[in-house]
Enzyme design. Sequence first.
Site, PDB file in Angstrom:
ATOM      1  N   CYS A 139     -11.005  -1.896   3.338  1.00 28.94           N
ATOM      2  CA  CYS A 139     -11.102  -2.002   1.764  1.00 28.94           C
ATOM      3  C   CYS A 139     -12.167  -2.491   1.262  1.00 28.94           C
ATOM      4  CB  CYS A 139      -9.795  -2.712   1.349  1.00 28.94           C
ATOM      5  SG  CYS A 139      -9.624  -4.466   2.055  1.00 28.94           S
ATOM      6  N   GLY A 182      -5.053  -8.361  -0.449  1.00 34.66           N
ATOM      7  CA  GLY A 182      -5.629  -7.682   0.958  1.00 34.66           C
ATOM      8  C   GLY A 182      -4.935  -8.208   2.122  1.00 34.66           C
ATOM      9  N   VAL A 211       0.727  -1.238  -0.018  1.00 35.62           N
ATOM     10  CA  VAL A 211      -0.059  -0.022   0.080  1.00 35.62           C
ATOM     11  C   VAL A 211       0.842   1.322  -0.100  1.00 35.62           C
ATOM     12  CG1 VAL A 211      -1.678   1.380   1.297  1.00 35.62           C
ATOM     13  CG2 VAL A 211      -1.921  -1.148   1.123  1.00 35.62           C
ATOM     14  N   HIS A 265     -11.013  -6.606  -4.970  1.00 34.73           N
ATOM     15  CA  HIS A 265     -11.911  -7.483  -4.051  1.00 34.73           C
ATOM     16  C   HIS A 265     -13.348  -7.236  -4.870  1.00 34.73           C
ATOM     17  CE1 HIS A 265      -9.070  -7.771  -1.063  1.00 34.73           C
ATOM     18  NE2 HIS A 265      -9.649  -6.672  -0.135  1.00 34.73           N
TER      19      HIS A 265
END
Length: 325
Positions: free
Chosen positions: A126, A157, A14, A233
């Site tokens: 998220c 994730g 990230v 996602h």
Amino acid sequence: MSIKIGIVGAKGMVGSTMAVLLKGKYKVENAELVLFGRSDETIDGMVIHELTKENLQKIKPDFCLFAGGGDVSKVFAPIVASLGGVAIDNSSVFRMQDGIPLIVPEVNAHLVKNIRGGAIVANPNCSTTQAVVPLKALDKAFNLKRVIYSTYQAVSGSGKGGIDDYHNTKNGGKNEFYPHKIYNNLIPQIDVFMDNNYTKEEMKMIDETKKILERDDLSVTATCVRVPVINCHSVSINAEFEREVSRKEVLAVLKKAEGVILIDDDKNNNYPMPIDADGIDEVLVGRIRIDTSNPKAINFFCVADNLRKGAASNCIQILHMMLKK
């Protein structure tokens, strides 16, 4: 006078995405980008400062984006705030704390006007982030009553550990990060189990949805599943409203919804998929249909890049909103 923007966890997935975006699409004029990590080092010409109280006091970032995990945020975000800066945190540490805004710009941008220097701002989970973007528009139009989430969450994730497990198990190796092999499998567990038999991830979605939408009265439930997809996602959402709605009405609302790209052409097999969301900041929405068991509810599918809109981009969008105040 330049603005100092810090990134904590700059070597992570990230954090490195934040750095790329702030040097490109979301570049801030007259800004000095300062990267923080576990130690002082230079990688590919990139200077990384060790994250210490002393370095923060010396550099005094005006804004600091945190992507180094909850333990790091818990210690250092308050230090940034104490120095008069704004800490925008991607961990779950501060999300549900009273007085700390939990922001998705397309949903609750009005909260930014009350933020001053010396503050902490929380970035949502998220999957929650991508879900509330279309839900806000639908709530405004039809008044939400209940939301049921079923997620299909990519291994990115989980960070590098999740991606490594995917490749290891794909190549016949053992799982070291997840409790089971992820390749060619689904794992109906994300994070630890709570006393109520929901996972921590599921409870994050439930609680954060209510806070972001400012709807404590909203009924929300969730089942979160890890899937063998590298990035992006997906969330299947059942949304119930106060009145009956038509598909035409819903489509009209979502076509105009900020941050949403509508892909709803079933006849030509066009609908949101992870492969289409990779590398963009919008939320893809489609498969819209009236619930056959309840005329006041709809089912739809939404997909987003969890490293971008689900994390890095949302933090940077908050930053840009604050700079425009």
